[in-house]
Scaffold this motif. Sequence first.
Motif, short mmCIF file in Angstrom:
data_model
loop_
_atom_site.label_atom_id
_atom_site.label_comp_id
_atom_site.label_asym_id
_atom_site.label_seq_id
_atom_site.Cartn_x
_atom_site.Cartn_y
_atom_site.Cartn_z
N UNK B 373 0.85 -1.19 0.00
CA UNK B 373 0.00 0.00 0.00
C UNK B 373 0.88 1.23 0.00
N UNK B 374 0.28 2.35 -0.33
CA UNK B 374 1.02 3.60 -0.41
C UNK B 374 1.51 4.03 0.98
N UNK B 375 2.77 4.40 1.05
CA UNK B 375 3.24 4.99 2.30
C UNK B 375 2.95 6.48 2.25
N UNK B 376 2.55 7.03 3.36
CA UNK B 376 2.19 8.44 3.38
C UNK B 376 3.09 9.14 4.39
N UNK B 377 3.69 10.24 3.97
CA UNK B 377 4.47 11.03 4.92
C UNK B 377 3.68 12.29 5.23
N UNK B 378 3.52 12.56 6.52
CA UNK B 378 2.82 13.79 6.88
C UNK B 378 3.75 14.68 7.69
N UNK B 379 3.48 15.96 7.61
CA UNK B 379 4.23 16.91 8.43
C UNK B 379 3.23 17.60 9.34
N UNK B 380 3.66 17.86 10.55
CA UNK B 380 2.74 18.53 11.47
C UNK B 380 2.87 20.04 11.28
N UNK B 381 1.81 20.64 10.80
CA UNK B 381 1.79 22.08 10.58
C UNK B 381 0.58 22.64 11.31
N UNK B 382 0.80 23.61 12.16
CA UNK B 382 -0.27 24.21 12.97
C UNK B 382 -1.08 23.16 13.72
N UNK B 383 -0.40 22.15 14.23
CA UNK B 383 -1.07 21.16 15.07
C UNK B 383 -1.90 20.14 14.33
N UNK B 384 -1.82 20.09 13.01
CA UNK B 384 -2.53 19.03 12.27
C UNK B 384 -1.58 18.39 11.25
N UNK B 385 -1.95 17.18 10.85
CA UNK B 385 -1.16 16.48 9.84
C UNK B 385 -1.41 17.10 8.47
N UNK B 386 -0.33 17.38 7.76
CA UNK B 386 -0.46 17.83 6.38
C UNK B 386 0.31 16.85 5.51
N UNK B 387 -0.40 16.29 4.55
CA UNK B 387 0.26 15.26 3.74
C UNK B 387 1.31 15.88 2.84
N UNK B 388 2.47 15.22 2.79
CA UNK B 388 3.56 15.75 1.95
C UNK B 388 3.50 15.12 0.56
#
Lengths: 353, 388
Positions: B373-388
Amino acid sequence: MKTLNAKQKTSLNGFINYGIIIVAYVIMQLLLAGDALSNKMQSLLVPVCCYIVMAISLNLTVGILGELSLGHAGFMSLGAFSGIITAAALANVMPNPILRLVIAIVVGAVIGAIGGAVIGIPVLRLRGDYLAIVTLAFGEIIKNIINVLYIGIDSEGLHIATKEANLELLEDGIAIVKGPMGAVGVTKLATFTVGAVLIIITLIVVQNLVNSRSGRAILAIRDNRIAAESVGISATKYKMMAFVTSAAIAGAAGALFGLNYSSTTAAKFDFNTSILILVFVVLGGLGNIRGSIIAAALLYILPEMLRSFNITEYRMLIYAVILIIVMLVGNNSQIKSLFGKIIPKKKGESVNG
Amino acid sequence: MKKLLTIVLVLALCLACFAGCGGKKDDATADDGTVTIKIGGIGPLTGGAATYGFATEYGAQIAVDEINALNSGIKIEYDFQDDTGVAETSVAAYNELKDWDVDVIYGCTTTAPCVAVASETFADRYFQLTPSASSPDVTAGKNNVFQMCFTDPNQGATAANFVKDNSLATKVGVIYNNGDAYSTGIAQGFIAKAGELGIEVVAEQTFPADTTTDFNVQLTACKDAGAELVFMPIYYGPASLILQQADQMGYDPIFFGGDGMDGILSIEGFDTSLAEGLMLLTPFNATSTEERTANFVNTYKERYGEVPNQFAADGYDCIYAIYEACLKIEGLADMDHAQLCEALIAVFTSGDFKVDGLTGTGMTWQVNGEVSKEAMVVEIVDGVYVQK
C-alpha cells in the motif's frame, strides 16, 4: 496410628512429592489419550512444568538456604538462550528431537550453573542481603546483554555480533538470536513427558541434597550462621553448593521453556518474572517443596482459567486480589486453626516437606 | 495413606474441572442461510502495551458491528483475548480461541507474541491477519500469515527514500530503542538504505527499553556530529521527551519518525508547538475529512472517548479485508477452519484482490504475506497532519 521416626517421615514426605507428580502426569496422559483436555490446558502443560521446576529451584535458595534471590529469571534466561542455540546448532548433526532437547537442557543447566558460580563466588562470602541486590542486577544485566546480541550459525560455526549487519553469515547460515527480537524460528522440541521427567529429576536432586549431610549443613547455616561456623561448617562452601545447584536447575527449566515456543525474547525474563516465581515460593511456603509445586501449578493456571469467565478487563486484577487473599488467609492463625481441626495435626513436621 | 488418597482425589477433581472447561462447542453454521465467521483477536489489554491492544480491539469491533449491520449473509462473531504482550500468554490466548472454535485469527498486536502464535497457526492451519506486528519474522516461512502494516525494514527504507527524494538532509542522526524489535528493525532498514542512497548517517544513538526519560546524551551526539535530520523510529511517548529536550538545548534539526509517532499530538500536557515541523510516516490520518475515515473517527470517539490511532485503523481494515475475502469464497458454509484458511490464502494472494480501507486504497498482498500500500508522509503544521 503407627508412629514414624523422623527419618522415615522425611523420606515419606519426599515420596509423596514424587507420587503427586507421577499421578498428575498419568492423569494428564489419560485425559490427553481420551481427548478430554482442552487446547488451552494442553498448551499450559509444558510451561507449568517449567515454572514448577523454577519454583523448586528458587525454594532451594530462598527457603532452604535462606538467601534472597531477586534475579532467578536471569538464570532461566541464560538456560533458555543457551538451550535454544544448542538445539539449533545440533539440528543437522542430531536428527532425534528428544536427544537434542535433553542435550539442550543439560547445556542450559551447565550455563546456569556457571552464571550462579560467577555471582556466588564473590557474593556468598558476604553476610547480609547482598545476594538479593546482586541477583537483581544480574537479571537486568543478562536481559540487556541478550537484547543487543546477534547470534547466528553457519557451516563455519557460531557467529556473535552486536549488530545484525556484523554477523557475516555464509549462505547456509541462519540467525538464531536477533537482538531485541530474541530467538525466532525456534523448532519446538519440548514435550510434557520431558517436562515431567525434569520435575522428577529436580525433586531427586533437591530432596536428596536437603536430606544429606550437606543439606543439614545448609539448614544449619540458614538457622544460625555463627553457630554453624563454630562447629566447623564452611558457610561459603555450602552456600555455593545450594546456590549453584539452584542456578543449574533454573537453567534447565529455562532451556525447556525456551524450546517450547517458536519465539523467546530476553525481555520476557525480567524482574516481573523473577518476582512471579518468588510469589510461587512464598505462597507455597518457604522451604516447603510440595507447597512450591502446588502453588506454581495453581497460580500459573489461575489467570488462564479466569479467561473462561467473561471478565477480560478485570482478569489480571482478580488474579492480584486472589494472590493477596491467599497471602492473608495463609497467615491468619484463626483460619489455620480451623484447617488444623479438619486435617489432623502433623506432629514434628520438618521444614523440608 | 489416607492423606495420600485425599491428595490424589483432590488432584483428580481439579483436573476433571480443568478438562471440563474445554468441552464447549458452538454451532458455527447458519439458521437462515447466513454464515457465521468466528474471528478471534489477540493483543495486550493489560501491561505496558495495553494502549495498542485496546486500539486494535476497538477498531476491529467497530468494523464487526458495521458488517453485522449490513445483513449481507456473513455474520461475524468476535472475541478478543488478552496476551499481556508476552509470547507464552499469547499462545495460551490462542488456544483459548481454538477452544472457542475460532475460524480466523486476527492479531497479534505486538511482534514477539505474533511470531510465537504464527508458528502455531501455521501448524494448525488457521488464517491469520495481523494489524500491527511488523517484523518480517512474523510472516517468514508461513504462508497463512498476512500483515496489514508495513514491515519494519520496508518502513525504514521508505523513510530513507523520502529523505533522499526531497533532499531533506545529507547528514542524518538516528536515535532508536535497541531493546525494542520494532524500533531496531526500522532503524536498521533506514541505515542500510541510507548507505545505498549516499545519505551519511553521522550519529547512530541507542537507548535501552528501560531508560526512556533522559535523551541529552543522544541528542548532544547528534548535534555535535552536525546531523541536519534526526530519524527516530520510536513510540510517541519517548519521542515527545526528545522534542522537549532538544528544544531546551536549542537544537533544531528536522525530526522524522515512523508510524509509532502517530498519537504524539494527543499526549496530555505536551506542548504541541514543539512538534511543529515533525514529519512522520503513517498510513492513517485521523484529521482527514474523507467520509469513511471521518465516520470511523466519530464512532470511535463516541464509543471510547478518544481519537483513534493507526492501530485502530489497521484493525478496522483487517476485519474488512477478511470480510471481503470471505465474500469471494464459494461454499463458505461447509468449510472448517483449515479449508477456510486455504481458501483465504488463495484469495489474498490472487493478485486481483484489492481492499480499500482507512490506511490505504487498493491494498494488495504479496505471497510472502506483506501488504502493498502507499506509504504516506505527513508533516505537522499548525497542530494538524499535512500530507507531503
